[in-house]
Write a protein that holds these residues in place. Structure first.
Motif, PDB file in Angstrom:
ATOM      1  N   GLU A  91      50.395 -11.536 -36.716  1.00 12.68           N
ATOM      2  CA  GLU A  91      51.696 -12.171 -35.544  1.00 12.68           C
ATOM      3  C   GLU A  91      52.514 -12.602 -36.809  1.00 12.68           C
ATOM      4  O   GLU A  91      52.180 -12.680 -38.072  1.00 12.68           O
ATOM      5  CB  GLU A  91      51.973 -13.318 -34.905  1.00 12.68           C
ATOM      6  N   ARG A  92      54.231 -12.559 -36.644  1.00 11.15           N
ATOM      7  CA  ARG A  92      55.204 -13.396 -37.921  1.00 11.15           C
ATOM      8  C   ARG A  92      55.905 -14.097 -36.790  1.00 11.15           C
ATOM      9  O   ARG A  92      56.086 -13.110 -35.398  1.00 11.15           O
ATOM     10  CB  ARG A  92      55.448 -11.812 -38.717  1.00 11.15           C
ATOM     11  N   GLU A  93      56.317 -15.207 -37.212  1.00 10.14           N
ATOM     12  CA  GLU A  93      57.269 -15.868 -36.965  1.00 10.14           C
ATOM     13  C   GLU A  93      58.092 -16.300 -37.905  1.00 10.14           C
ATOM     14  O   GLU A  93      58.176 -17.611 -38.854  1.00 10.14           O
ATOM     15  CB  GLU A  93      56.265 -17.005 -36.061  1.00 10.14           C
ATOM     16  N   GLY A  94      59.091 -16.082 -38.165  1.00 14.49           N
ATOM     17  CA  GLY A  94      60.429 -15.968 -39.536  1.00 14.49           C
ATOM     18  C   GLY A  94      59.422 -16.424 -40.629  1.00 14.49           C
ATOM     19  O   GLY A  94      58.952 -14.707 -40.861  1.00 14.49           O
ATOM     20  N   ARG A 141      56.682 -17.537 -41.713  1.00 16.60           N
ATOM     21  CA  ARG A 141      55.461 -17.526 -41.413  1.00 16.60           C
ATOM     22  C   ARG A 141      54.771 -16.664 -40.754  1.00 16.60           C
ATOM     23  O   ARG A 141      55.256 -15.796 -39.777  1.00 16.60           O
ATOM     24  CB  ARG A 141      55.200 -19.047 -41.050  1.00 16.60           C
ATOM     25  N   TYR A 142      53.406 -16.472 -41.231  1.00 14.02           N
ATOM     26  CA  TYR A 142      52.553 -14.912 -40.785  1.00 14.02           C
ATOM     27  C   TYR A 142      51.109 -15.863 -40.052  1.00 14.02           C
ATOM     28  O   TYR A 142      50.464 -16.809 -40.303  1.00 14.02           O
ATOM     29  CB  TYR A 142      51.828 -14.209 -42.066  1.00 14.02           C
ATOM     30  N   LYS A 143      50.723 -15.370 -38.890  1.00 14.03           N
ATOM     31  CA  LYS A 143      49.670 -15.616 -38.369  1.00 14.03           C
ATOM     32  C   LYS A 143      48.155 -13.960 -38.282  1.00 14.03           C
ATOM     33  O   LYS A 143      48.526 -13.233 -38.055  1.00 14.03           O
ATOM     34  CB  LYS A 143      49.753 -16.074 -37.364  1.00 14.03           C
ATOM     35  N   GLU A 193      47.528 -19.033 -40.858  1.00 15.62           N
ATOM     36  CA  GLU A 193      48.903 -18.925 -40.991  1.00 15.62           C
ATOM     37  C   GLU A 193      48.801 -18.866 -42.843  1.00 15.62           C
ATOM     38  O   GLU A 193      48.012 -19.137 -43.463  1.00 15.62           O
ATOM     39  CB  GLU A 193      48.990 -20.121 -40.133  1.00 15.62           C
ATOM     40  N   GLU A 196      52.359 -19.280 -45.763  1.00 19.56           N
ATOM     41  CA  GLU A 196      53.780 -18.979 -45.278  1.00 19.56           C
ATOM     42  C   GLU A 196      54.179 -18.371 -47.221  1.00 19.56           C
ATOM     43  O   GLU A 196      52.924 -19.025 -47.808  1.00 19.56           O
ATOM     44  CB  GLU A 196      53.473 -20.528 -45.392  1.00 19.56           C
TER      45      GLU A 196
END
Length: 285
Positions: free
Chosen positions: A158-161, A163-165, A180, A182
Motif C-alpha cells: 500500500e501507499r499513502e503519500g 509512506r509505504y506499508k 511501514e 518512509e
C-alpha cells in the motif's frame, strides 16, 4: 594560402569528426540509460551530455585526425594539386610539413589534457545522475509490484503519500520486512516495525521498531584512484599512438589511395586499428 587552407580544414574536420563520434556513442548509450536520463531535470541531463561530449570529443581526437588527414589528401588529389606539387619538385615530406602545423597544435592539446579529461570523471557525473534519479524512483514506487534499482529490490502493498506499508526490501545481503517505510531522500530509508535479515557468514534475524538504512554509505565517494590511474594511462596511450596513426594514414592515402572508396576504406581501417589498440590497453590494465 595553402598552409592556411590545410590548417583550418584539418582542425575543423578533426574536431567535428571527433564530436560526431562522441554523439554516436552517446546515442547508443542513450538507449540503455534513457529511463534515467529522461527521469532527471533538463539541466542535469544537459550537464551530463556536456561532460560526456567534452571527454569523448577529446578521446576520439585521434580518429578525427585520421579523418581530417584522409579527407584533405582526397581533396588535394581531386583537385590534382598533388600532381602540381610533384611537378614543382615538392616532395612528400614537404607536403607532410604543411600538415604538421595543425597536427602539432592538436597534438599539444591532446597531451596537455591527458591528466585532466579522464573517463573516471564521466563515470562520477553519471553516478551523481543516478543518485538524483534514485530519489524520484523511490518516492514513486508502484504498489503490488517487485521493482529494482541500483541493486535494491522493493515491493510495497500500500501507499499513502510518501509512506509505504507492508514492505519487502532487499539490498545485497540485507532483507527487510516491515509494516511501514518512509523514504527520506538521498538514499535514506526509515523502516518501522519489522524484521531485518542479514546473510553474511550466517543468518541473523532481528526485530526492530525503527531501522534506518542509507544506501549511499555502500557507495564509494569521490573519484576512484585506481580508475583515475587507468584513465590517465589510456589517455597517455592515446597520445602516444596518435603520431603513428597520423603518419600511417598520411603516407598510405598519399601513395595508394586513388578513389574515394579507397579513402573511406583507409579511414575505417585506421579508426578500427586505433580502437583495437585502446581496447588492448584497457584489457592489460
Amino acid at each position: 594560402m595553402l598552409r592556411s587552407y590545410i590548417f583550418y580544414h584539418f582542425l575543423r574536420t578533426s574536431f567535428l569528426g571527433a564530436f560526431l563520434l562522441s554523439v554516436i556513442l552517446f546515442s547508443l548509450q542513450f538507449v540503455r540509460l534513457s529511463g534515467i536520463l529522461l527521469g532527471v531535470p533538463l539541466k542535469d541531463f544537459l550537464g551530463f551530455f556536456t561532460v560526456w561530449s567534452v571527454f569523448y570529443t577529446y578521446f576520439f581526437l585521434p580518429d578525427g585526425v585520421i579523418l581530417a588527414t584522409a579527407s584533405l589528401i582526397n581533396s588535394l588529389k581531386e583537385r590534382r594539386l598533388v600532381h602540381v606539387f610533384y611537378s614543382f619538385g615538392i616532395s612528400d615530406l614537404k607536403i607532410l610539413y604543411f600538415f604538421s602545423f595543425p597536427f602539432v597544435a592538436l597534438y599539444l592539446l591532446l597531451v596537455s589534457l591527458s591528466g585532466t579529461l579522464i573517463e573516471e570523471k564521466v563515470a562520477f557525473v553519471r553516478k551523481n545522475l543516478l543518485f538524483k534519479y534514485q530519489d524520484s524512483f523511490f518516492r514513486e514506487v508502484p504498489v503490488k509490484t517487485f521493482v529494482g534499482f541500483g541493486g535494491a529490490v522493493i515491493y510495497v502493498d500500500e501507499r499513502e503519500g510518501d509512506r509505504y506499508k507492508n514492505v519487502f526490501f532487499k539490498f545485497r545481503d540485507i532483507t527487510i520486512l516491515s509494516r511501514e517505510l518512509e523514504y527520506k531522500g538521498k538514499g535514506v530509508f526509515l523502516f518501522k516495525r519489522g524484521t531485518v535479515i542479514t546473510e553474511e557468514e550466517s543468518l541473523f534475524i532481528v526485530g526492530f521498531e525503527r531501522y534506518t538504512l542509507n544506501l549511499r554509505q555502500f557507495e564509494k565517494k569521490g573519484l576512484r584512484e585506481k580508475r583515475v590511474r587507468e584513465s590517465v594511462a589510456i589517455n597517455v596511450a592515446n597520445a602516444v599512438i596518435t603520431p603513428i596513426l597520423f603518419l600511417g594514414v598520411f603516407f598510405f592515402c598519399l601513395k595508394f589511395c586513388t578513389r574515394v572508396s579507397h579513402f573511406y576504406g583507409a579511414v575505417a581501417f585506421f579508426i578500427i586499428l586505433h580502437q583495437l589498440i585502446i581496447f588492448a590497453v584497457k584489457v592489460l590494465l
